[in-house]
Scaffold this motif. Structure first.
Motif, PDB file in Angstrom:
ATOM      1  N   MET A  72     -30.047-118.078  15.479  1.00 23.16           N
ATOM      2  CA  MET A  72     -30.558-116.862  15.083  1.00 23.16           C
ATOM      3  C   MET A  72     -29.463-116.335  13.940  1.00 23.16           C
ATOM      4  N   ILE A  73     -30.220-115.549  13.113  1.00 28.65           N
ATOM      5  CA  ILE A  73     -29.710-115.040  11.838  1.00 28.65           C
ATOM      6  C   ILE A  73     -29.478-113.417  12.448  1.00 28.65           C
ATOM      7  N   VAL A  74     -28.093-113.076  12.559  1.00 25.07           N
ATOM      8  CA  VAL A  74     -28.033-111.442  13.086  1.00 25.07           C
ATOM      9  C   VAL A  74     -27.225-110.878  11.775  1.00 25.07           C
ATOM     10  N   SER A  75     -28.101-109.882  11.159  1.00 22.31           N
ATOM     11  CA  SER A  75     -27.327-109.370  10.052  1.00 22.31           C
ATOM     12  C   SER A  75     -27.141-107.621  10.235  1.00 22.31           C
ATOM     13  N   LEU A  76     -26.458-107.160   9.317  1.00 22.52           N
ATOM     14  CA  LEU A  76     -26.291-105.656   9.347  1.00 22.52           C
ATOM     15  C   LEU A  76     -27.193-104.898   8.432  1.00 22.52           C
ATOM     16  N   ALA A  77     -27.878-103.930   8.917  1.00 25.32           N
ATOM     17  CA  ALA A  77     -28.949-103.289   8.077  1.00 25.32           C
ATOM     18  C   ALA A  77     -28.424-102.433   6.920  1.00 25.32           C
ATOM     19  N   PRO A  78     -28.950-102.224   5.913  1.00 30.50           N
ATOM     20  CA  PRO A  78     -28.330-101.426   4.956  1.00 30.50           C
ATOM     21  C   PRO A  78     -28.505 -99.875   5.588  1.00 30.50           C
ATOM     22  N   MET A  79     -27.360 -99.252   5.562  1.00 27.66           N
ATOM     23  CA  MET A  79     -27.425 -97.845   5.804  1.00 27.66           C
ATOM     24  C   MET A  79     -26.761 -96.880   4.796  1.00 27.66           C
ATOM     25  N   GLU A  80     -27.389 -96.079   3.936  1.00 32.58           N
ATOM     26  CA  GLU A  80     -26.865 -95.265   3.039  1.00 32.58           C
ATOM     27  C   GLU A  80     -25.996 -94.582   3.396  1.00 32.58           C
ATOM     28  N   GLY A  81     -24.723 -94.498   2.800  1.00 33.95           N
ATOM     29  CA  GLY A  81     -23.543 -93.460   3.251  1.00 33.95           C
ATOM     30  C   GLY A  81     -22.738 -93.953   4.320  1.00 33.95           C
ATOM     31  N   ILE A  82     -23.156 -95.011   4.988  1.00 33.86           N
ATOM     32  CA  ILE A  82     -22.289 -95.614   6.216  1.00 33.86           C
ATOM     33  C   ILE A  82     -21.790 -97.000   6.010  1.00 33.86           C
ATOM     34  N   THR A  83     -22.942 -98.094   5.702  1.00 34.98           N
ATOM     35  CA  THR A  83     -22.420 -99.612   5.741  1.00 34.98           C
ATOM     36  C   THR A  83     -22.030-100.106   4.468  1.00 34.98           C
ATOM     37  N   GLY A  84     -21.397 -99.273   3.550  1.00 35.58           N
ATOM     38  CA  GLY A  84     -20.889 -99.729   2.049  1.00 35.58           C
ATOM     39  C   GLY A  84     -19.653-100.718   2.463  1.00 35.58           C
ATOM     40  N   HIS A  85     -19.112-101.125   1.347  1.00 34.91           N
ATOM     41  CA  HIS A  85     -18.380-102.535   1.417  1.00 34.91           C
ATOM     42  C   HIS A  85     -17.181-102.289   2.389  1.00 34.91           C
ATOM     43  N   LEU A  86     -16.560-100.839   2.338  1.00 33.07           N
ATOM     44  CA  LEU A  86     -15.309-100.594   3.177  1.00 33.07           C
ATOM     45  C   LEU A  86     -15.856-100.944   4.665  1.00 33.07           C
ATOM     46  N   PHE A  87     -16.890-100.266   5.270  1.00 34.68           N
ATOM     47  CA  PHE A  87     -17.532-100.513   6.365  1.00 34.68           C
ATOM     48  C   PHE A  87     -17.573-102.105   6.758  1.00 34.68           C
ATOM     49  N   ARG A  88     -18.204-102.664   6.038  1.00 31.97           N
ATOM     50  CA  ARG A  88     -18.522-104.059   6.307  1.00 31.97           C
ATOM     51  C   ARG A  88     -17.164-104.874   6.494  1.00 31.97           C
ATOM     52  N   THR A  89     -16.183-104.604   5.508  1.00 31.74           N
ATOM     53  CA  THR A  89     -14.925-105.618   5.643  1.00 31.74           C
ATOM     54  C   THR A  89     -14.119-105.188   6.908  1.00 31.74           C
ATOM     55  N   VAL A  90     -14.108-103.761   6.832  1.00 30.79           N
ATOM     56  CA  VAL A  90     -13.158-103.608   8.372  1.00 30.79           C
ATOM     57  C   VAL A  90     -14.090-103.771   9.578  1.00 30.79           C
ATOM     58  N   HIS A  91     -15.261-103.698   9.563  1.00 28.77           N
ATOM     59  CA  HIS A  91     -15.937-104.152  10.652  1.00 28.77           C
ATOM     60  C   HIS A  91     -15.726-105.697  10.897  1.00 28.77           C
ATOM     61  N   ALA A  92     -16.221-106.476   9.961  1.00 27.87           N
ATOM     62  CA  ALA A  92     -15.641-107.974  10.094  1.00 27.87           C
ATOM     63  C   ALA A  92     -14.646-108.440  10.362  1.00 27.87           C
ATOM     64  N   GLU A  93     -13.519-107.591   9.916  1.00 33.52           N
ATOM     65  CA  GLU A  93     -12.013-107.838  10.455  1.00 33.52           C
ATOM     66  C   GLU A  93     -11.911-107.626  11.907  1.00 33.52           C
ATOM     67  N   CYS A  94     -12.466-106.694  12.557  1.00 30.78           N
ATOM     68  CA  CYS A  94     -12.311-106.141  13.647  1.00 30.78           C
ATOM     69  C   CYS A  94     -13.270-107.178  14.756  1.00 30.78           C
ATOM     70  N   PHE A  95     -14.459-107.018  14.461  1.00 29.42           N
ATOM     71  CA  PHE A  95     -15.414-107.773  15.520  1.00 29.42           C
ATOM     72  C   PHE A  95     -16.115-109.165  14.905  1.00 29.42           C
ATOM     73  N   GLY A  96     -15.507-109.471  13.915  1.00 31.00           N
ATOM     74  CA  GLY A  96     -16.121-110.847  13.293  1.00 31.00           C
ATOM     75  C   GLY A  96     -17.228-110.730  12.432  1.00 31.00           C
ATOM     76  N   ALA A  97     -17.473-111.580  11.440  1.00 36.14           N
ATOM     77  CA  ALA A  97     -18.511-111.340  10.385  1.00 36.14           C
ATOM     78  C   ALA A  97     -20.000-111.476  11.245  1.00 36.14           C
ATOM     79  N   LEU A  98     -20.868-110.695  10.577  1.00 37.54           N
ATOM     80  CA  LEU A  98     -22.329-111.034  10.975  1.00 37.54           C
ATOM     81  C   LEU A  98     -22.456-112.276   9.993  1.00 37.54           C
ATOM     82  N   ASP A  99     -23.874-112.786  10.267  1.00 35.42           N
ATOM     83  CA  ASP A  99     -24.421-113.867   9.264  1.00 35.42           C
ATOM     84  C   ASP A  99     -24.740-113.403   7.953  1.00 35.42           C
TER      85      ASP A  99
END
Ligand SMILES: Cc1cc2nc3c(=O)[nH]c(=O)nc-3n(C[C@H](O)[C@H](O)[C@H](O)COP(=O)(O)O)c2cc1C
Length: 317
Positions: free
Chosen positions: A1-28
């Protein structure tokens, strides 16, 4: 299964993506919030350039999302993205915002099917990288979807991500999963599901009803429960320590980027993240009025010291 993060304007920018991946593991896979393509002949600038700069997305599989109804601009942007090493570009056909829709973009493009058909014909033929689409199922009514799906099925799109609401729903009401099922059955290309997957139970039920599901995109569910993707794979719920580490990483990253305004960015995050706690209202009250960094830090300390986590972190609309 591919699990991806939705685009969310104002929230899921590159800083969110990288910090989230560091803390909880990267999504696909990660989709950028929608980006306007530059004019033909110009390059991506400023904030948008930072968003797609490979140095800011290290180790993550990122798909840039564009919002446009101008085929030449879309193709020009796809060329730039291809030169930057991107292997796919996504088209936003779901944004419900009134100003966007009035311009015939986002979900508003679904009103003009002939124009959309011609646009898709152009971009699928001339983009140097595959074009995927994220769509709603109509503007006013579910009944519009058959004609919309027919347009998609005529074109060699790389993947269709279905958020089965209409523009008029915004984010209210229940997604019509039957429309996703219909797409799975009809589409000659890969299909993904997005909408209201907030718990492991929501995910299991979707896959039980539609066993051909191969890609699930998570949005608000991850904001309320940052460990959701890990839990879908059988992993543990977030601990308070993990949540705090994630919070601190995010706040530090935003402060480095925008200084004191990071407080406002974090308050938007809290509007979702409060659902990780047993008493979301109390968490909301704790951060609602703060404006200054020191007041914010004191409020956050109080939350992490005194608010217990929810048994099950779950976004509630
Ligand atoms: C604050 C916010 C910003 C969003 N920005 C975008 C966007 O830039 N591009 C897009 O395709 N969808 C955008 N969406 C829609 C989400 O990607 C997703 O389709 C929607 O939240 C439903 O999924 P969920 O129920 O898992 O949250 C946004 C949604 C929210 C709440």
């Amino acid at each position: 299964m591919i699990v991806s993060l939705a685009p969310m304007e104002g929230i899921t920018g590159h800083l969110f993506r990288t910090v989230h991946a560091e803390c909880f593991g990267a999504l696909d896979r990660y989709y950028t919030p929608f980006l306007p393509p530059p004019r033909v002949g110009s390059s991506f600038g400023g904030r948008i350039k930072a968003e797609i700069d490979s140095a800011n997305n290290r180790g993550l599989t990122v798909v840039p999302q564009l919002m446009s109804k101008n085929a030449d601009e879309f193709i020009w942007a796809a060329q730039l993205l291809s030169q930057m090493g991107y292997g796919e570009v996504n088209l936003n056909l779901g944004c419900p915002s009134g100003t966007v829709v009035a311009k015939g973009k986002g979900a508003g493009f679904l009103r003009h099917l002939e124009e959309l058909d011609a646009f898709l014909n152009q971009v699928c033929e001339r983009s140097p990288i595959p074009v995927s689409v994220k769509t709603r199922i109509g503007v006013e009514s579910d009944e519009e979807y058959d004609a919309i799906l027919e347009v998609y099925c005529r074109r060699p799109i790389a993947e269709l991500i279905v958020h089965p609401r209409v523009q008029k729903d915004r984010y209210q009401g229940t997604p019509r999963q039957e429309a996703y099922g219909k797409t799975l059955a009809a589409a000659p290309f890969p299909v993904a599901y997005n909408g209201d997957i907030f718990t492991v139970g929501d995910y299991t039920a979707l896959v039980a009803t539609y066993p051909a599901t191969r890609h699930v995109m998570l949005g608000r569910g991850i904001l309320a429960n940052p460990a959701l993707a890990r839990m879908l794979r059988g992993g543990a719920a977030a601990t308070a320590g993990e949540l705090k580490r994630f919070h601190d990483g995010l706040f530090d990253a935003y402060r480095a980027e925008i200084g004191g305004n990071a407080v406002f960015r974090m308050k938007e995050w809290w509007s979702y993240a409060r659902f990780a706690f047993a008493d979301p209202l109390s968490v909301h009250r704790a951060v609602r009025k703060v404006r200054r960094v020191d007041d914010y830090q004191a409020a956050v300390s109080r939350i992490f010291n005194s608010e217990p986590l929810a048994d099950v972190a779950r976004f509630r609309p």
